[in-house]
Scaffold this motif. Structure first.
Motif, PDB file in Angstrom:
ATOM      1  N   VAL A  75     -39.089  20.785   3.889  1.00  0.00           N
ATOM      2  CA  VAL A  75     -38.280  21.233   2.742  1.00  0.00           C
ATOM      3  C   VAL A  75     -36.792  21.395   3.070  1.00  0.00           C
ATOM      4  CG1 VAL A  75     -40.194  22.368   1.560  1.00  0.00           C
ATOM      5  CG2 VAL A  75     -38.814  23.688   3.149  1.00  0.00           C
ATOM      6  N   THR A  76     -36.456  21.427   4.342  1.00  0.00           N
ATOM      7  CA  THR A  76     -35.032  21.553   4.694  1.00  0.00           C
ATOM      8  C   THR A  76     -34.306  20.267   4.290  1.00  0.00           C
ATOM      9  OG1 THR A  76     -35.669  22.901   6.571  1.00  0.00           O
ATOM     10  CG2 THR A  76     -33.416  22.070   6.569  1.00  0.00           C
ATOM     11  N   PRO A  77     -33.168  20.364   3.622  1.00  0.00           N
ATOM     12  CA  PRO A  77     -32.443  19.154   3.212  1.00  0.00           C
ATOM     13  C   PRO A  77     -32.069  18.300   4.424  1.00  0.00           C
ATOM     14  CG  PRO A  77     -31.482  21.102   2.192  1.00  0.00           C
ATOM     15  CD  PRO A  77     -32.486  21.586   3.192  1.00  0.00           C
ATOM     16  N   LYS A  78     -32.127  16.992   4.247  1.00  0.00           N
ATOM     17  CA  LYS A  78     -31.856  16.111   5.392  1.00  0.00           C
ATOM     18  C   LYS A  78     -30.393  15.678   5.442  1.00  0.00           C
ATOM     19  CE  LYS A  78     -36.229  16.396   6.193  1.00  0.00           C
ATOM     20  NZ  LYS A  78     -36.590  17.255   5.070  1.00  0.00           N
ATOM     21  N   TYR A  79     -29.666  15.902   4.398  1.00  0.00           N
ATOM     22  CA  TYR A  79     -28.224  15.621   4.357  1.00  0.00           C
ATOM     23  C   TYR A  79     -27.894  14.193   4.790  1.00  0.00           C
ATOM     24  CZ  TYR A  79     -28.091  20.753   4.319  1.00  0.00           C
ATOM     25  OH  TYR A  79     -28.278  22.073   4.029  1.00  0.00           O
ATOM     26  N   THR A  80     -28.603  13.230   4.237  1.00  0.00           N
ATOM     27  CA  THR A  80     -28.300  11.848   4.610  1.00  0.00           C
ATOM     28  C   THR A  80     -27.696  11.063   3.450  1.00  0.00           C
ATOM     29  OG1 THR A  80     -30.579  11.301   4.099  1.00  0.00           O
ATOM     30  CG2 THR A  80     -30.043  11.645   6.416  1.00  0.00           C
ATOM     31  N   GLU A  81     -28.319  11.140   2.303  1.00  0.00           N
ATOM     32  CA  GLU A  81     -27.814  10.363   1.166  1.00  0.00           C
ATOM     33  C   GLU A  81     -26.775  11.125   0.366  1.00  0.00           C
ATOM     34  OE1 GLU A  81     -31.280   9.001  -0.881  1.00  0.00           O
ATOM     35  OE2 GLU A  81     -31.917   7.862   0.878  1.00  0.00           O
ATOM     36  N   SER A  82     -26.846  12.435   0.424  1.00  0.00           N
ATOM     37  CA  SER A  82     -25.814  13.244  -0.205  1.00  0.00           C
ATOM     38  C   SER A  82     -25.549  14.437   0.703  1.00  0.00           C
ATOM     39  CB  SER A  82     -26.267  13.714  -1.579  1.00  0.00           C
ATOM     40  OG  SER A  82     -27.435  14.486  -1.448  1.00  0.00           O
ATOM     41  N   LEU A  83     -24.443  15.077   0.492  1.00  0.00           N
ATOM     42  CA  LEU A  83     -24.041  16.227   1.325  1.00  0.00           C
ATOM     43  C   LEU A  83     -24.135  15.906   2.814  1.00  0.00           C
ATOM     44  CD1 LEU A  83     -25.726  19.170  -0.607  1.00  0.00           C
ATOM     45  CD2 LEU A  83     -23.286  18.792  -0.378  1.00  0.00           C
ATOM     46  N   GLU A  84     -23.555  14.751   3.184  1.00  0.00           N
ATOM     47  CA  GLU A  84     -23.642  14.314   4.589  1.00  0.00           C
ATOM     48  C   GLU A  84     -23.021  15.335   5.542  1.00  0.00           C
ATOM     49  OE1 GLU A  84     -21.621  10.845   3.389  1.00  0.00           O
ATOM     50  OE2 GLU A  84     -23.190   9.514   4.151  1.00  0.00           O
ATOM     51  N   GLU A  85     -22.177  16.189   4.995  1.00  0.00           N
ATOM     52  CA  GLU A  85     -21.521  17.223   5.817  1.00  0.00           C
ATOM     53  C   GLU A  85     -22.547  18.116   6.516  1.00  0.00           C
ATOM     54  OE1 GLU A  85     -20.860  16.451   2.756  1.00  0.00           O
ATOM     55  OE2 GLU A  85     -18.736  16.440   2.297  1.00  0.00           O
ATOM     56  N   GLY A  86     -23.754  18.183   5.921  1.00  0.00           N
ATOM     57  CA  GLY A  86     -24.788  19.049   6.483  1.00  0.00           C
ATOM     58  C   GLY A  86     -25.375  18.550   7.790  1.00  0.00           C
ATOM     59  N   SER A  87     -25.144  17.271   8.111  1.00  0.00           N
ATOM     60  CA  SER A  87     -25.724  16.743   9.353  1.00  0.00           C
ATOM     61  C   SER A  87     -24.682  16.653  10.470  1.00  0.00           C
ATOM     62  CB  SER A  87     -26.357  15.376   9.086  1.00  0.00           C
ATOM     63  OG  SER A  87     -25.376  14.489   8.643  1.00  0.00           O
ATOM     64  N   MET A  88     -23.512  17.233  10.252  1.00  0.00           N
ATOM     65  CA  MET A  88     -22.432  17.100  11.237  1.00  0.00           C
ATOM     66  C   MET A  88     -22.663  17.916  12.504  1.00  0.00           C
ATOM     67  SD  MET A  88     -19.115  17.118   8.897  1.00  0.00           S
ATOM     68  CE  MET A  88     -18.490  15.591   8.258  1.00  0.00           C
ATOM     69  N   THR A  89     -23.104  19.152  12.320  1.00  0.00           N
ATOM     70  CA  THR A  89     -23.297  20.016  13.488  1.00  0.00           C
ATOM     71  C   THR A  89     -24.318  19.377  14.422  1.00  0.00           C
ATOM     72  OG1 THR A  89     -22.964  21.868  11.992  1.00  0.00           O
ATOM     73  CG2 THR A  89     -23.791  22.398  14.165  1.00  0.00           C
ATOM     74  N   ASN A  90     -25.359  18.841  13.849  1.00  0.00           N
ATOM     75  CA  ASN A  90     -26.467  18.266  14.586  1.00  0.00           C
ATOM     76  C   ASN A  90     -26.077  16.994  15.325  1.00  0.00           C
ATOM     77  OD1 ASN A  90     -29.220  17.999  15.260  1.00  0.00           O
ATOM     78  ND2 ASN A  90     -29.486  16.525  13.605  1.00  0.00           N
ATOM     79  N   ALA A  91     -25.183  16.199  14.720  1.00  0.00           N
ATOM     80  CA  ALA A  91     -24.833  14.904  15.295  1.00  0.00           C
ATOM     81  C   ALA A  91     -24.246  15.057  16.699  1.00  0.00           C
ATOM     82  CB  ALA A  91     -23.844  14.194  14.370  1.00  0.00           C
ATOM     83  N   TYR A  92     -23.574  16.163  16.939  1.00  0.00           N
ATOM     84  CA  TYR A  92     -22.922  16.380  18.238  1.00  0.00           C
ATOM     85  C   TYR A  92     -23.928  16.361  19.389  1.00  0.00           C
ATOM     86  CZ  TYR A  92     -20.476  18.842  21.994  1.00  0.00           C
ATOM     87  OH  TYR A  92     -19.938  19.200  23.211  1.00  0.00           O
ATOM     88  N   TYR A  93     -25.147  16.877  19.104  1.00  0.00           N
ATOM     89  CA  TYR A  93     -26.141  16.980  20.176  1.00  0.00           C
ATOM     90  C   TYR A  93     -26.633  15.604  20.647  1.00  0.00           C
ATOM     91  CZ  TYR A  93     -26.165  21.635  18.114  1.00  0.00           C
ATOM     92  OH  TYR A  93     -25.778  22.842  17.597  1.00  0.00           O
ATOM     93  N   LYS A  94     -26.338  14.574  19.853  1.00  0.00           N
ATOM     94  CA  LYS A  94     -26.809  13.227  20.218  1.00  0.00           C
ATOM     95  C   LYS A  94     -25.810  12.530  21.145  1.00  0.00           C
ATOM     96  CE  LYS A  94     -30.164  13.286  16.963  1.00  0.00           C
ATOM     97  NZ  LYS A  94     -29.783  13.591  15.621  1.00  0.00           N
ATOM     98  N   GLU A  95     -24.663  13.172  21.370  1.00  0.00           N
ATOM     99  CA  GLU A  95     -23.646  12.555  22.211  1.00  0.00           C
ATOM    100  C   GLU A  95     -24.151  12.412  23.646  1.00  0.00           C
ATOM    101  OE1 GLU A  95     -21.468  11.130  19.911  1.00  0.00           O
ATOM    102  OE2 GLU A  95     -19.982  11.568  21.472  1.00  0.00           O
ATOM    103  N   THR A  96     -23.843  11.267  24.262  1.00  0.00           N
ATOM    104  CA  THR A  96     -24.337  11.023  25.631  1.00  0.00           C
ATOM    105  C   THR A  96     -23.228  11.158  26.665  1.00  0.00           C
ATOM    106  OG1 THR A  96     -23.988   8.673  25.234  1.00  0.00           O
ATOM    107  CG2 THR A  96     -26.233   9.508  24.929  1.00  0.00           C
TER     108      THR A  96
END
Lengths: 504, 335
Positions: free
Chosen positions: B24-45
C-alpha cells in the motif's frame, strides 16, 4: 476522547498495567482514576466538576439516608429528593434548550413572537448514562434490592466506570457493582477474548460503519441532490450504520472490560433478525429497554393515577379495554421518554419514540387480525419465507422511523421521504461517496456480519473460540488485525465520525 | 512440533503484514517521483566529492551529470520537496554514514520555514528513507500535529485506504523501486515562461527562527568535524521572493562562520539564464535547459575554487558515469 482513538487505547493499556500490578484491594481505585481522567479529558472545568460532584454526593447520601430511615416515610422522601435532584441536573444540562424551544413553539402557535436564545450548558461525556444509572441505584436502595455503598470512592466508580460512559450499556448496582470492586486477577484467556471482542467492535466500526457513513451522510446531507433509489438506499442503510457503530462500540467496551475481568450486560442480540418491532427492541439497546421498564414502565403501571384510570375505564369500557388503555398509555409515556433520552429534539422523539410506540400498538392491535388472515389464506406463519418477510418488514419499518432520527429537522425528514418517492435519473451508486472497490468491501463485510450475527443467535461464539486450539486462536487474531488495518477507514484525513450514540 | 506450528503461523502473519505494508505504500514512479529521491541515493555504487542538500531548488536546478561531463566532478543531489533545515541536517548526518564528501552545498531557502507544516512533504521525504537513528530524529523533528511515528513504522496505518486504489506500478515495484532521478536531479524539460508575479508583500518579520539557526550551526559543526567544506547557495528563482533581508542574514552568517555563499539570483545574467526559456513553472524552478546552464557555471566554480578531482581519467569511476550519462541522455531523449 473517542473510543477508537490511540489515546483511549493508551489509557486502557496504562489502566490494565496499573490494575494488575497493585494489590487486589486497591484495584478499583485505579479504575476510578482512569474513569475520572476519561470523564474530564475533553471538558475539565470547575462547573462540570461541581455538577458531577452534586450527582455523586446526592446519590451517595440519599442512598445512605434511605437505608437509615427504611420503612419510614422519610425513606421515600430521601428517595424522591435524590431522584429529582439528579433528574433536575440532567434536564437542566441537557434539555434546557429543548424545553425553551418547546415553550417558544407553543407561544408562537398562539401568535406570540417570543424567542429564546439557545444556551450552552457545561457537561461531561456520559451524563445521560451516569445520571440514569445513579437514579436506578437510589431507587434500588429504596426498594430494598441492594444495600447502599458506604465507600464514596466505590460509589463514584459505579457511577463513572469509564468504558461505559460514551455509549453504555446501562449497569445495575446489584448485577455489576461487585464486579467493578473485587479486583480481578490477570488471565490470558480474558486478555485474548477481550482482544477478540475489541477487534470485532473495531471491524464493525471501522470497516463497515465508516463506509456506510459515507453513503448515509452523502444522501442525508444533500437531500436535494438525491432522490428515488439512491435516497432510498441512504435511508435503508442508516439503521445498519447505526447498528454497526453502536454495537461495535459496545463490543469494544465489553472487550476492554473483559480484559480487566469485568463482565457487563449484553446490549444487542442480533436485532435485525427480529420478526416484529416488539421483539426488535428486546434485542436492541437491551439495557436501556430493561432500565426503562423497571424504573418507569412498571412504576407507572402501578401508580395510583393508572390504578384510578384503570378503574374508571373498566367501569365504562370493560375489563379488556381497561387493561389495554392503561398499558398503551404507559407505553406511550415510556416511548416518548425514550425518544427524549436520545436527544432533545422532535426528530428523536418521533424517530426513536412515538413511531416505535405506534408500530407496537398496531402490532398488538392487528395481531389477531393477521392470524385470521393467515389462516384464511392458508399462509404458514412458521415457514422460513414468512419469517423472512417479517424480518424484512421490521427492518423497513425501523428504517422509516430512523429517517426522522437521522434527519436534521422534521422538514428535512419529510423532504427525504418525499425524495424517496420521486423518480431520479441519477442511478450512479458511486455518487453516494463510495468507489466500486469500497462497495465490494462493504458488501463482503456486511455478509460476514450477518453470518456471525445469525450464528450467534443460537451459539456463544466467544465460548467456541475460547475452547479452540491455540493455532486457531492465533489465526483468528491475525486475520482480524490484518483485516482492520487494511480495510478499516481511519487515520489522517479520516477521523472515525462521532459516535452516534455518544451522549454528553 | 506444536510450538513449531505456532511459530510458523505467527511468521506467516508477519510476512503478510510486511507484504501489505509494502503493497500500500506509494511507489512514486509514475507520479510524485519526488517520493523516490531519498531512496535512490542508497543505490549509488561510488562516492561523491560534492553533496548538494536542500529542497526542490537543488533537485530541479543542479544536474550532477552535467558537472561530471564538463568537469569530471562527482556529485549527488540529496534534495527533497520542501526539505526543511532540520531535515537537511539529519539527511546530511545520514549521508556522512555512507561517505565523507569534500564539499557540501546547502541551499538555504528553507531557512524561511520555522515549523513542520506538511504531512505529504514529510511522507515524500521519509517513506523510503532507511531506518536509522537519523530517520527517527528527523521524523520527530518533522511531524505535524496530526502525525505519529507509528504510521512511519507501519505505513499501512497511513496508506491503508490505497488498498482500493492500487495500480500496476504498485505490483511491479513492490520490492524494487524505480530510480527516477539522475544522481538526484529530476529532469523537467518543459517550458513555462515567467509572467506577471504576485506583488511583494511586506512581512511582519524577516528574521529566521532561532531554531533554524541552531540547525544551521549543527550543519556547520558537522562539516567542520568531518573536514568538509560547507558552501551556502541560493538557487536562481523569481518567486517565492528571496527578500534582501533574508539575503543579508545569510551573508552575515556566512561571514561570521567563514563560509562561502553564492546567491545565484544575483548571477542570473552572468550564468545566461533566461526566465522566458529556462524555467518550467514561470520562474520558480529551472527546467533542463536552465539547470544545465547553472550546473556548468557552478561546476566551473567548484572545480576552480575548491580543487576537486577530475574523475574522467579514473577508469572505474568513468565507466560508472559513462553509463549514467548514457541513461541521462536517453531519458532526455524520451522526454
Amino acid at each position: 476522547m473517542s473510543i477508537t482513538s490511540l489515546t483511549f487505547f493508551l489509557l486502557v493499556f496504562i489502566t490494565c498495567l496499573i490494575y494488575f500490578v497493585i494489590p487486589q484491594k486497591y484495584r478499583f481505585i485505579s479504575l476510578l482514576g482512569s474513569s475520572l481522567f476519561f470523564l474530564f479529558y475533553d471538558n475539565f472545568n470547575l462547573t462540570t466538576v461541581i455538577y458531577v460532584l452534586i450527582i455523586l454526593l446526592t446519590s451517595y447520601f440519599s442512598s445512605l439516608l434511605i437505608y437509615k430511615y427504611k420503612d419510614t416515610k422519610k425513606s421515600k422522601l430521601f428517595m424522591l429528593i435524590g431522584v429529582f435532584l439528579i433528574l433536575g441536573i440532567l434536564i437542566y444540562l441537557k434539555y434546557s434548550n429543548f424545553i425553551l424551544l418547546t415553550i417558544q413553539n407553543i407561544f408562537n402557535f398562539f401568535g406570540s413572537n417570543i424567542t429564546f436564545n439557545p444556551v450552552t450548558r457545561p457537561s461531561t461525556i456520559g451524563l445521560s448514562y451516569y445520571s440514569l444509572i445513579m437514579i436506578g441505584y437510589v431507587m434500588d436502595v429504596y426498594r430494598g434490592l441492594c444495600l447502599p455503598q458506604k465507600n464514596i470512592l466505590k460509589c463514584a466508580l459505579f457511577m463513572a466506570y469509564f468504558p461505559i460512559l460514551p455509549s453504555g450499556p446501562f449497569i445495575r448496582y446489584n448485577d455489576n457493582a461487585e464486579s467493578l470492586y473485587e479486583g480481578h486477577n490477570f488471565s490470558f484467556s480474558n486478555l485474548y477474548l477481550g482482544l477478540i471482542r475489541i477487534l470485532w467492535g473495531l471491524f464493525k466500526i471501522l470497516v463497515i460503519s465508516e463506509r456506510l457513513a459515507q453513503i448515509v451522510n452523502t444522501s442525508f446531507n444533500n437531500p436535494d441532490n438525491f432522490s428515488g433509489l439512491l435516497m432510498f438506499l441512504g435511508a435503508l442503510l442508516f439503521p445498519l450504520q447505526l447498528y454497526t457503530n453502536f454495537s461495535g462500540s459496545i463490543d469494544l467496551i465489553m472487550g476492554v472490560s473483559k480484559i480487566l475481568g469485568i463482565n457487563l450486560p449484553e446490549n444487542f442480540t442480533s436485532p435485525f433478525f427480529s420478526p416484529t418491532i416488539t421483539e426488535f427492541w428486546r434485542n436492541w439497546h437491551i439495557t436501556l429497554g430493561s432500565y426503562l421498564k423497571d424504573y418507569i414502565f412498571y412504576p407507572l403501571m402501578k401508580s395510583s393515577f393508572m390504578q384510578k384510570l384503570g378503574q374508571f375505564t373498566k367501569k365504562h369500557f370493560g375489563k379488556t379495554a381497561s387493561k389495554k388503555i392503561t398499558l398503551y398509555l404507559s407505553m406511550f409515556i415510556m416511548w416518548t421518554l425514550i425518544g427524549i433520552w436520545h436527544g432533545g429534539a422532535y426528530t428523536y422523539i418521533i424517530g426513536s419514540g412515538i413511531l416505535q410506540f405506534i408500530y407496537m400498538l398496531f402490532e398488538d392491535l392487528l395481531s389477531p387480525v393477521a392470524t385470521k388472515v393467515n389462516n384464511k389464506l392458508g399462509i404458514n406463519s412458521e415457514s422460513k419465507i414468512y419469517r423472512a418477510y417479517q424480518i424484512l418488514r421490521t427492518y423497513l419499518l425501523f428504517s422509516f422511523a430512523m429517517i426522522f432520527f437521522r434527519a436534521t429537522s422534521l422538514s428535512n425528514a419529510f423532504t427525504i421521504i418525499q425524495n424517496i418517492f420521486t423518480t431520479s435519473h441519477n442511478m450512479q451508486i458511486t455518487s453516494l461517496g463510495l468507489s466500486v472497490a469500497n462497495l465490494i468491501i462493504l458488501l463482503i463485510a456486511l455478509l460476514i456480519l450477518f453470518i456471525i450475527d445469525k450464528i450467534s443467535i443460537k451459539n456463544d461464539i466467544l465460548e467456541k473460540i475460547k475452547n479452540s486450539s491455540i493455532e486457531l486462536k492465533i489465526v483468528i487474531l491475525g486475520i482480524f488485525i490484518l483485516t482492520i488495518l487494511t480495510f478499516g477507514m481511519y487515520g489522517i484525513g479520516f477521523n472515525a465520525s462521532d459516535f452516534i450514540y455518544s451522549r454528553i | 512440533m506444536k510450538y513449531l506450528n505456532r511459530i510458523l503461523i505467527i511468521t506467516l502473519f508477519i510476512i503478510v503484514f510486511i507484504f501489505l505494508n509494502r503493497l500500500v505504500t506509494p511507489k512514486y514512479t509514475e507520479s510524485l517521483e519526488e517520493g523516490s529521491m531519498t531512496n535512490a541515493y542508497y543505490k549509488e555504487t561510488t562516492n561523491h566529492d560534492v553533496i548538494f542538500i536542500g529542497d526542490c531548488e537543488v533537485y530541479a536546478n543542479i544536474s550532477p551529470l552535467v558537472m561530471y561531463e564538463n568537469y569530471g566532478i562527482t556529485s549527488y543531489v540529496r534534495g527533497n520537496s520542501s526539505q526543511d533545515i532540520w531535515q537537511s541536517y539529519y539527511l546530511l548526518k545520514e549521508t556522512l554514514k555512507y561517505e565523507i564528501p569534500k564539499v557540501v552545498v546547502l541551499n538555504i531557502t528553507s531557512m524561511k520555514n520555522s515549523k513542520p507544516d506538511s504531512e505529504p512533504y514529510n511522507r515524500l521525504m521519509l517513506d523510503y528513507m532507511r531506518w536509522s537513528k537519523e530517520k527517527v530524529a528527523m521524523i520527530n523533528a518533522s511531524m505535524t500535529e496530526e502525525e505519529n511515528i507509528l504510521a512511519y513504522l507501519f505505513p499501512i496505518l497511513r496508506y491503508h485506504s490505497r488498498i482500493t486504489e492500487l495500480k500496476k506500478e504498485d505490483i511491479i515495484y513492490l520490492f524494487q523501486n524505480k530510480i527516477t532521478t539522475h544522481n538526484g536531479f529530476l529532469i523537467n524539460e518543459k517550458v513555462k515562461p515567467a509572467g506577471s508575479l504576485p506583488a511583494k508583500r511586506v512581512l511582519a518579520s524577516y528574521d529566521f527562527a532561532d531554531s533554524n539557526y541552531d540547525y544551521l550551526d549543527k550543519i556547520v559543526k558537522l562539516c567542520k568535524e568531518n573536514n568538509i567544506k560547507l558552501i551556502l547557495m541560493k538557487a536562481p528563482s523569481l518567486y517565492p521572493y528571496w527578500y534582501d533581508e533574508y539575503n543579508t542574514q545569510i551573508i552575515n552568517y556566512a561571514r561570521t562562520n567563514n563560509l562561502d555563499y553564492y546567491n545565484f539570483i544575483d548571477l542570473v545574467n552572468e550564468i545566461g539564464i533566461d526566465f522566458q526559456t529556462d524555467t518550467y513553472d514561470g520562474g520558480l524552478h529551472l527546467n533542463l535547459n536552465g539547470a544545465t546552464k547553472l550546473s556548468k557555471y557552478f561546476g566551473n566554480i567548484l572545480k576552480e575554487k575548491y580543487n576537486l578531482t577530475d574523475y574522467r581519467n579514473d577508469d572505474i569511476i568513468n565507466n560508472v558515469y559513462k553509463k549514467k550519462l548514457k541513461a541521462y541522455y536517453e531519458a532526455i531523449e524520451r522526454k
